[in-house]
Design a protein around this motif. Sequence first.
Motif, mmCIF file in Angstrom:
data_model
loop_
_atom_site.group_PDB
_atom_site.id
_atom_site.type_symbol
_atom_site.label_atom_id
_atom_site.label_comp_id
_atom_site.label_asym_id
_atom_site.label_seq_id
_atom_site.Cartn_x
_atom_site.Cartn_y
_atom_site.Cartn_z
ATOM 1 N N SER A 9 9.163 -31.287 -9.718
ATOM 2 C CA SER A 9 7.971 -31.194 -10.566
ATOM 3 C C SER A 9 6.870 -32.157 -10.141
ATOM 4 O O SER A 9 5.885 -32.339 -10.858
ATOM 5 N N THR A 22 6.683 -35.240 -10.188
ATOM 6 C CA THR A 22 6.397 -36.306 -11.135
ATOM 7 C C THR A 22 7.002 -37.616 -10.658
ATOM 8 O O THR A 22 8.032 -37.626 -9.991
ATOM 9 N N HIS A 75 0.394 -26.248 -2.598
ATOM 10 C CA HIS A 75 -0.181 -27.494 -3.091
ATOM 11 C C HIS A 75 -1.692 -27.371 -3.136
ATOM 12 O O HIS A 75 -2.378 -28.154 -3.782
ATOM 13 N N PRO A 107 -3.522 -26.894 -7.571
ATOM 14 C CA PRO A 107 -2.822 -26.491 -8.792
ATOM 15 C C PRO A 107 -2.054 -27.654 -9.435
ATOM 16 O O PRO A 107 -1.457 -28.458 -8.737
ATOM 17 N N GLY A 108 -2.168 -27.722 -10.731
ATOM 18 C CA GLY A 108 -1.409 -28.731 -11.456
ATOM 19 C C GLY A 108 -2.066 -30.095 -11.493
ATOM 20 O O GLY A 108 -1.478 -31.041 -11.986
ATOM 21 N N THR A 109 -3.283 -30.215 -10.914
ATOM 22 C CA THR A 109 -3.892 -31.539 -10.917
ATOM 23 C C THR A 109 -5.220 -31.564 -11.680
ATOM 24 O O THR A 109 -5.925 -32.559 -11.682
#
Lengths: 459, 521
Positions: A310, A312, A434, A455-457
Amino acid sequence: MEFDTHFFNEFADIISQQDGYALGRTLSPDISNESLRRIFRSQNAHNVKNALKRGLQGNAALVGGLEHQEVQGWVDIYASYWNATGVLLTAREATGGTGKTSELVWTKVYEAWTELLNVLIRGYQNSGFEAWTIPCLYTVCKHLRVFAMQADEERNHSSAFDDTAAALQDDFDPETNKRQKLEDCARALSRVFMLCQTDRASLEESRKWGSYYIANLLLKTYFKLNSASLSKNILNSLRVGTRDMPKFSAFPKSQQVTFKYHEGVLAFLEENYVLAEECLTEAWNSCYVNAKKNKELILTYLIPCHLITSHTLPTKKLLEPFPRLQKLFLPLCRCIKRGELHKFDLALQEGEDEFVKRRIYLTLERGRDIALRNLLRKVFVARGFEEAKEGEKPARRTRVPVAEFAAAISLGSQEKIDNDEVECLLANMIYKNHMKGYISRQHGIVVLSKSGAFPGTGV
Amino acid sequence: MMPTWPTVPPSGAPPTPGYATSYSAPAFTPVQVRQSFGQSYSTPQPPYPAGPTYGSSHSSPTSAANIPPNVTPAPTVAQEQAKTKIDWPDSVRRYVQRAFVPANLDSNVSRPEMEAKLKETITQANEKGVMYSLDWDAMPLPQQMIREERARTLLPLHSKTETQTSATSTKKRKSWDLNDAATAGSSSGTPPWRVGANRLEDRVTFSPDTRQPGDDPFKNTTSKFSRADKRQKRHEGEYKTFREDTPPPSDGPVVGTCQDLEKRYLRLTAAPKPSQVRPPQVLRQTLELLKKRWKKDQNYSYICDQFKSMRQDLTVQRVRDDFTVEVYEIHARIALEKGDLGEYNQCQSQLKGLYRLGLKGKANEFKAYRILYYIHTANRAELNNALADLTAAEKKDKAIKHALDVRSALALGNYHRFFQLYNDTPNMGAYLMDMFVGRERLAALCNFCKGYKPDVPLRFITEELYFESDIEAAQFILDHGGQDLLQDRDGTIVFLSGKAGQRFEAARAKAFSRVDIKGQI
């Protein structure tokens, strides 16, 4: 404890109450020298079996209703235990003062203890011991492993012992020779494991209740022997057997945590990070709050798992109680967060020995992807916005020259990196999702997606 | 080396009527035949035509061309054949073809049975090393062997067996008489090389006291009991064991006295005889001889056999010194060159122990190979262990550093760097890298397809992926179904990466999932 009336009464009590753990304790070698001496002196080699026979039969058979064969089994076991106490006592006294002896005393202890285990196994196979007595197996197996390691260490440090015997073997890997006794112990443990696993008695009185305890010992041993691959067989056996096994949650918590930890680490080593994360999380959640060392071990693998699955990083608060983990992970985490590629490489190099030793190097290395993503993202953010058309929200400038990314990548190391390699890294980012967009080689630019280029940021 | 099978005509060959009626068609579709052979017997192949260095070891595709018209193989079989690495002697090929000539087919013998028998026959011949010396033309066909076996099992009594076999024997029967042990061999249906195996008895020492007459497998084959009898006996529990007792452990290493330079390899089944073991000083001369012969003849099966016997002699004498290391190293290199991973791995695992004993040799070179091999088999756990074993000094060694860099480049998906490293591989590492360079090319190609739009010049692919030429690059794309993605634009060929979509993903996944594991270290 000594083999006197008091002991025989205690044994009878235990038998009648079916207290497995108490029974296991009577076979523990983990007692003072004084106690060892008392036990050993209470009998002699000539008489020990007869004395035990009289004592056990007189009491236990009446109270606990043991069959003749069972009594005989216990007689053999305590006789063997008595013998082991003598050897152990000699070993402790020999190494107690100087720490060095000319003889391999721990090898002898290991051998005596192996004999005890064999007699115990025979008790299950031939004398019909009931399943509630399996804590005896726990005690004996646990210490067998300890003695095996002690014996190996002693032999490896002893100059008196030379390798002639080993040199004559066809299989001559010196490394194997160094761990001879522990490997022998692994074989013994696996026998015990099968003894538990193949019991066909109904669940309430099945030795299968011992499977996980022994499996854990065995896994621990395999890890120590660096042959984690052998562990697969254990896992498979348990997996195949699940249908006929008691529910996993019905086993003691401690066994569950240890098992899940090992299962998780094995999955981790095979790069099955999803399964690894699942197992380790389970272990983490069930782990006893104050078992700091265990928690530290779990986190050692759980943190890299999270990095992969993930993306993290651990929080400061999580790592607070674990200075060792802080030292291990924080430098890398900082670099990943800031997108400092070069410093990341340095930090990885810095900790390489420790990482490799813990088998997390290959996994952490992949954190470089995240560091790179963060760096590229910075470039993207720094380029700011297109001039906003009236009434519209300003859009980011999504056409980024490859050269700008190249500059960013070589910023830390000050080493020139050629554009083809940069493109390769970019293509990789795109391939791994990414980064969203495409490279136009003709124009030497990267066209990033207007919505969610990273993505995801959040951008 | 694992043998690949000589061409077996696919079931497309004209079947005899009886054959067609007794067997349902689906079991014999060409695909299935090929699969079963490919899976269990083919040598490990790179999943696609591999790099330049590999080409030389392929046998010429003539194997397919040799097949007579009446048994035209399906193209797939031919392709498979072209990849095999064993040069099957023509005599073997003829033998196989003869077996499948319609006139020779027997409706009572099913095709799978025949194929199994063929396999068995040829494997045994190959293992015994008599493949080139056997008179294949005079060899009974598999269907004949099966018929004879059946006849024997049907008739419990020995005397009847004899009459039956002689009744069914044809002129081909001659081949049984190749060896003079034929009288013994033929009566119990022992194939000629089995009879030859009796030589084993002459070569190994049996201490007479440890041997009970009933326990001797060789005696049994020639005993007066027929097989059926034996089976019956076993049921009655009269046969306690078919195996010999384990020989007692020897007192110490053998000291060899044999002075011959060359010796065929034979797996020992009993304690070695000093008169057949060569002492180290003789082996040193052997090594020199073999080196010369390898340079001159490049005959791998001969060399491999000789090296194995040399290793055996060293083992039974427990010679573990620099010379031993040298023997293993040289054999490992030759095996590597020939893509014989089985032997290569055996050598490597011995070398691992030898280096640990403190023997020098070329430890770093072989540690580097080991790392590359683990990359090939994607063995993460072992790779981890290998990394943990390296010392700081070793990590600086050229070959090991190269292997580590390769690993790191692949881990990070940096194909650009990977192919640079591929182009500059020390020692013989390229043979190992050839094994996985194809799949990495596919992976990189997938990256291109997702990362680049609308297109890239073909030359770019050629250069990035280190193809020898544009043609080779184009061929690689064509081989994986990218015909429509290549376009000629004003004299430059471009690759339409933007249009490829998921085109190469399946091939990529397949390439990464298939890692053969053989004699793993």
